[in-house]
Design an enzyme around this catalytic site. Structure first.
Site, short mmCIF file in Angstrom:
data_model
loop_
_atom_site.label_atom_id
_atom_site.label_comp_id
_atom_site.label_asym_id
_atom_site.label_seq_id
_atom_site.Cartn_x
_atom_site.Cartn_y
_atom_site.Cartn_z
N GLN A 74 -83.25 -2.44 30.79
CA GLN A 74 -82.09 -2.41 30.51
C GLN A 74 -80.91 -3.41 30.38
O GLN A 74 -80.49 -4.06 31.48
CB GLN A 74 -81.62 -0.87 30.77
CG GLN A 74 -80.50 -0.06 30.69
CD GLN A 74 -80.69 1.09 30.70
OE1 GLN A 74 -81.36 1.23 31.84
NE2 GLN A 74 -79.54 1.84 30.45
N GLN A 88 -89.63 2.15 43.50
CA GLN A 88 -88.15 0.93 42.69
C GLN A 88 -87.22 1.78 42.04
O GLN A 88 -86.21 1.09 42.21
CB GLN A 88 -88.79 0.44 41.36
CG GLN A 88 -88.66 -0.44 40.49
CD GLN A 88 -88.56 -0.30 39.15
OE1 GLN A 88 -88.00 1.07 38.80
NE2 GLN A 88 -88.59 -1.43 38.35
N SER A 93 -86.41 -4.46 36.74
CA SER A 93 -86.42 -2.71 36.83
C SER A 93 -87.21 -1.95 35.77
O SER A 93 -88.16 -2.03 35.85
CB SER A 93 -84.94 -2.55 36.06
OG SER A 93 -84.64 -1.55 36.22
N LEU A 94 -86.62 -2.00 34.33
CA LEU A 94 -86.93 -0.85 33.40
C LEU A 94 -88.95 -1.61 32.52
O LEU A 94 -89.29 -1.56 32.81
CB LEU A 94 -86.29 -0.35 32.45
CG LEU A 94 -87.56 -0.28 31.34
CD1 LEU A 94 -87.80 1.62 31.21
CD2 LEU A 94 -86.72 -0.25 30.12
N HIS A 126 -81.01 1.87 41.00
CA HIS A 126 -81.84 0.83 42.31
C HIS A 126 -80.81 1.21 43.58
O HIS A 126 -80.68 0.33 44.32
CB HIS A 126 -81.47 0.00 41.71
CG HIS A 126 -83.04 -0.83 41.04
ND1 HIS A 126 -84.78 -0.57 40.84
CD2 HIS A 126 -82.77 -0.94 39.25
CE1 HIS A 126 -84.26 -0.47 39.84
NE2 HIS A 126 -83.83 -0.93 38.37
N ARG A 129 -87.65 8.79 32.69
CA ARG A 129 -87.27 8.50 33.62
C ARG A 129 -85.95 8.83 33.46
O ARG A 129 -85.27 8.62 34.12
CB ARG A 129 -87.32 7.09 33.48
CG ARG A 129 -87.21 6.34 35.09
CD ARG A 129 -87.91 4.48 35.44
NE ARG A 129 -87.43 4.08 35.92
CZ ARG A 129 -86.40 3.07 35.86
NH1 ARG A 129 -85.89 2.92 34.79
NH2 ARG A 129 -86.01 2.44 37.01
#
Length: 309
Positions: free
Chosen positions: A10, A248, A90-91, A199, A115
């Site tokens: 993202q 995560q 991340s993603l 996060h 998610r």
């Protein structure tokens, strides 16, 4: 020569981001496949939609997953070799797991939508936020977070490169954290246009929901090493992969250590597989002896195949 692929997350999205790949058939086919799964025209979203619509977390996450998989498929279809290892920011970790054969594409598309919804529902709009802290070392950023938290959540969320750390937490704590970072000598401290504080521990309710959802998602052991954000280690079994994805969500992205771990494996080139050019420039800042490549258009795919042949 050994090389790795990393997949963006993202923040790399933009309307028109797939146009640079021209008429490569794998690109449109991958978007059409995902659109049918979600009942939403993702191709129209990324080519004709508004930046505001694309920036919505529930749209950005599946769109970026699909974009990364589409580019990876185009890479392979054009004769590109499989990388020696993969990771995702991340993603992007979900895209990496698809590339590694651990997660089926169809499951990943639905999983990233879930998610995103779980993350947005965990923290109401306007309550959380994120900010980029530039020109301050990691220890000083941690100190600023501790000082400015004031009983709220304020934590380092992304260790992107030396001198570039993103913090996340309650929006009011972010505002205090920005000032605390500047007082410690940060060159810049910039609130980000992110409604979801990724996060950090505010995401633990979403992580609990994700754990339950993942229990029903079929997974395989990865066929390529996947270096995970939260642990900077491989997850070798489906159970370990599921736990890494849960962890995560509320743990920082340890990107500096991820690139360093790749270098320790003998990786000499790291290719950012997807639209935009966010991760490739970080490679040199983290590990000067490793080359960063961006596969952000059709010409770059051809050039990288020659370099990495």
């Amino acid at each position: 020569m050994t090389f790795a692929f990393v997949f963006p997350g993202q923040g790399s999205q933009s309307v028109g981001m797939m146009q640079a790949y021209g008429d490569l058939p794998e690109i449109r086919a991958t978007f059409d496949e995902a659109s049918a799964l979600l009942g939403q025209d993702l191709w129209a979203l990324v080519t004709q939609g508004t930046e505001a619509d694309l920036a919505l977390t529930v749209n950005t996450q599946p769109a970026m997953l699909v974009a990364g998989v589409a580019v990876y498929r185009a890479w392979l279809a054009g004769g590109g070799k499989a990388p020696q290892c993969v990771a995702g920011h991340s993603l992007g970790e979900y895209t990496a797991l698809v590339a590694a054969g651990s997660l089926a594409f169809a499951d990943a598309v639905k999983l990233t939508r879930f998610r995103a919804e779980a993350m947005q529902q965990a923290v109401p709009q306007g309550v959380g936020g994120m900010a980029a802290i530039l020109g301050l070392d990691d220890a000083a950023v941690r100190e600023a977070c501790l000082e400015a938290a004031g009983g709220e959540v304020l934590e380092p969320a992304n260790f992107n490169s030396p001198g570039q750390v993103v913090i996340a937490g309650h929006r009011t704590a972010i505002e205090r954290g920005v000032e605390a970072a500047k007082a410690r000598g940060a060159k810049r401290a910039i609130p980000l246009a992110m409604s979801v504080p990724s996060h950090c521990s505010l995401m633990k309710p979403a992580a609990d929901r994700l754990r339950d959802y993942l229990a029903d998602i079929p997974m395989q052991a990865p066929t390529l090493p996947v270096i995970h954000n939260a642990t900077v280690a491989e997850a070798r079994s489906p159970a370990e992969v599921r736990e890494a994805l849960v962890q995560q969500l509320y743990s920082p992205v340890r990107w500096v250590e991820t690139i360093q771990a790749m270098a320790a494996r003998g990786i000499t080139q790291v290719a950012e597989c997807g639209p935009g050019k966010v991760l490739a420039p970080l490679v040199k800042r983290i590990q000067p002896d490793v080359q960063g490549l961006a596969l952000n258009d059709a010409a770059a795919l051809i050039t990288a195949r020659e370099i990495l042949a």
